[in-house]
Design a protein around this motif. Structure first.
Motif, PDB file in Angstrom:
ATOM      1  N   PHE A  90       0.930  -0.901   0.506  1.00 45.70           N
ATOM      2  CA  PHE A  90       0.364  -0.446  -0.367  1.00 45.70           C
ATOM      3  C   PHE A  90       1.133   1.013   0.071  1.00 45.70           C
ATOM      4  CE2 PHE A  90      -3.135  -2.820   2.145  1.00 45.70           C
ATOM      5  CZ  PHE A  90      -3.866  -3.250   1.291  1.00 45.70           C
ATOM      6  N   TRP A  91       2.367   1.419  -0.317  1.00 48.66           N
ATOM      7  CA  TRP A  91       3.400   2.191   0.054  1.00 48.66           C
ATOM      8  C   TRP A  91       3.035   3.145  -1.388  1.00 48.66           C
ATOM      9  CZ3 TRP A  91       7.705   2.075   4.254  1.00 48.66           C
ATOM     10  CH2 TRP A  91       6.819   1.784   5.529  1.00 48.66           C
ATOM     11  N   LEU A  92       2.457   3.787  -1.380  1.00 50.10           N
ATOM     12  CA  LEU A  92       2.341   4.075  -2.742  1.00 50.10           C
ATOM     13  C   LEU A  92       3.423   5.640  -3.104  1.00 50.10           C
ATOM     14  CD1 LEU A  92      -1.590   4.628  -3.364  1.00 50.10           C
ATOM     15  CD2 LEU A  92       0.338   2.589  -4.374  1.00 50.10           C
ATOM     16  N   VAL A  93       3.983   5.671  -4.655  1.00 53.88           N
ATOM     17  CA  VAL A  93       5.074   6.494  -4.690  1.00 53.88           C
ATOM     18  C   VAL A  93       3.942   7.920  -4.780  1.00 53.88           C
ATOM     19  CG1 VAL A  93       5.410   8.356  -7.112  1.00 53.88           C
ATOM     20  CG2 VAL A  93       6.301   5.443  -7.335  1.00 53.88           C
ATOM     21  N   GLY A  94       5.051   8.587  -4.172  1.00 48.76           N
ATOM     22  CA  GLY A  94       4.366  10.124  -4.116  1.00 48.76           C
ATOM     23  C   GLY A  94       3.820  10.281  -2.653  1.00 48.76           C
ATOM     24  N   SER A  95       3.464   8.959  -1.812  1.00 49.07           N
ATOM     25  CA  SER A  95       3.227   8.956   0.177  1.00 49.07           C
ATOM     26  C   SER A  95       5.077   9.269   0.728  1.00 49.07           C
ATOM     27  CB  SER A  95       3.448   7.726  -0.202  1.00 49.07           C
ATOM     28  OG  SER A  95       2.432   6.864  -0.590  1.00 49.07           O
ATOM     29  N   ARG A  96       4.867   9.669   1.435  1.00 44.75           N
ATOM     30  CA  ARG A  96       6.266  10.031   2.023  1.00 44.75           C
ATOM     31  C   ARG A  96       6.278   8.995   3.747  1.00 44.75           C
ATOM     32  NH1 ARG A  96       8.554  14.684   3.151  1.00 44.75           N
ATOM     33  NH2 ARG A  96       8.405  15.466   4.976  1.00 44.75           N
TER      34      ARG A  96
END
Length: 299
Positions: A90-96
């Motif tokens: 669930f860790w997507l590109v753009g997430s911090r």
């Protein structure tokens, strides 16, 4: 973008418990500086709920699995790629994400934005690439759990996702002035406030300095019992969460990472409260003081 919000017996809702906001980010940004007019309870650049209702409900899919990850291989300064010990689908590109330090220097915790991810079929871990190189070493380490020969306890750097679909934050000047947003919740005229927060990121909140009203340093101040789950406090310039004489609190699976003060600070009677699986790291001294701070403090 607002300077102040006061909910005196009124209501503010973003999503509902049955229909949480599941698409399109919502961001509430508080603007202002130390010269802005200060009003009672809120001060400047903040929000007060006085006998009112404040609910924010955002979808947070990772509640389905272990949310805290560990570094699989040690990462050195200047590197941008990091391998995790488990998958992070669930860790997507753009997430911090927040990456904690290992050892005594807790100030080496870092925030980074994910530029790319990769998880190969049948692999048991995810690799992340960040937008900027890391500044510090983040060690991978595990040790044998005493009395259990087959179980190893992870002791290395931890990695948690701090991004949420819903965000409450201080403006762009917050970091340079250590003067962020402030959320103050109390009862009013004998009427209780109702607060329920699920899947919200509080970023660049809290204030460094001395003020003449309670809880002004904290990102969130609760003078009345809230329910708070799957939220994150990211970079507070004061305490992360402060509770004063509030009973029957429900705090579950919240992350508090990098505060200038105590991470979760409870004062007075908090009987009947439930604090379950909360993650707190990098609670630094408040301002220029040398007073020791704690991730969790019950006073």
């Amino acid at each position: 973008r607002v300077s102040y919000i006061i909910i005196d017996g009124g209501e503010l809702h973003v999503g509902t418990i049955n229909v949480p906001r599941s698409s399109f980010p919502f961001t509430l940004t508080f603007v202002g500086d130390r010269a802005s007019p200060h009003i009672p309870l809120v001060g400047a650049k903040g929000m007060a709920i006085i006998g009112g209702t404040f609910e924010m409900h955002g979808v947070y899919e990772e509640s389905e699995q272990d949310p805290i990850k560990y570094v699989k291989t040690t990462v050195s300064p200047g590197e941008r790629r990091m391998n995790l010990t488990t998958t992070a689908k669930f860790w997507l590109v753009g997430s911090r994400v927040a990456v904690t330090s290992v050892g005594r220097n807790i100030s080496q915790a870092e925030f980074r934005t994910i530029a790319s991810t990769s998880t190969q079929i049948l692999e048991t871990h995810t690799s992340l690439e960040f937008d900027e190189p890391l500044l510090h070493t983040h060690t991978a380490k595990e040790d044998q759990h005493q009395g259990h020969t087959n179980n190893k306890l992870p002791l290395g750097a931890e990695v948690v996702l701090v991004s949420r679909l819903l965000t409450v934050q201080g403006d762009e000047s917050s970091a340079s002035t250590a003067f962020g947003a402030h959320i103050f919740i109390t009862s009013g005229d004998g009427k209780a406030s109702h607060v329920q927060l699920i899947g919200v990121n509080f970023r660049n909140c809290g204030k460094m300095g001395h003020f003449d009203y309670d809880g002004a340093n904290s990102a969130l101040f609760f003078g009345h019992s809230p329910s708070m789950k799957w939220c994150s406090i990211e970079n507070s310039f004061g305490h992360g969460i402060e509770l004063r004489n509030v009973r029957d609190v429900v705090f579950q699976n919240n992350y508090v990472v990098v505060t200038n003060g105590h991470g979760i600070f409870c004062v007075g009677d908090v009987s009947g409260s439930a604090f379950v699986d909360n993650f707190v790291a990098a609670s630094l001294p408040l301002g220029s003081t040398t007073t020791q701070t704690a991730n969790f403090l019950f006073s």
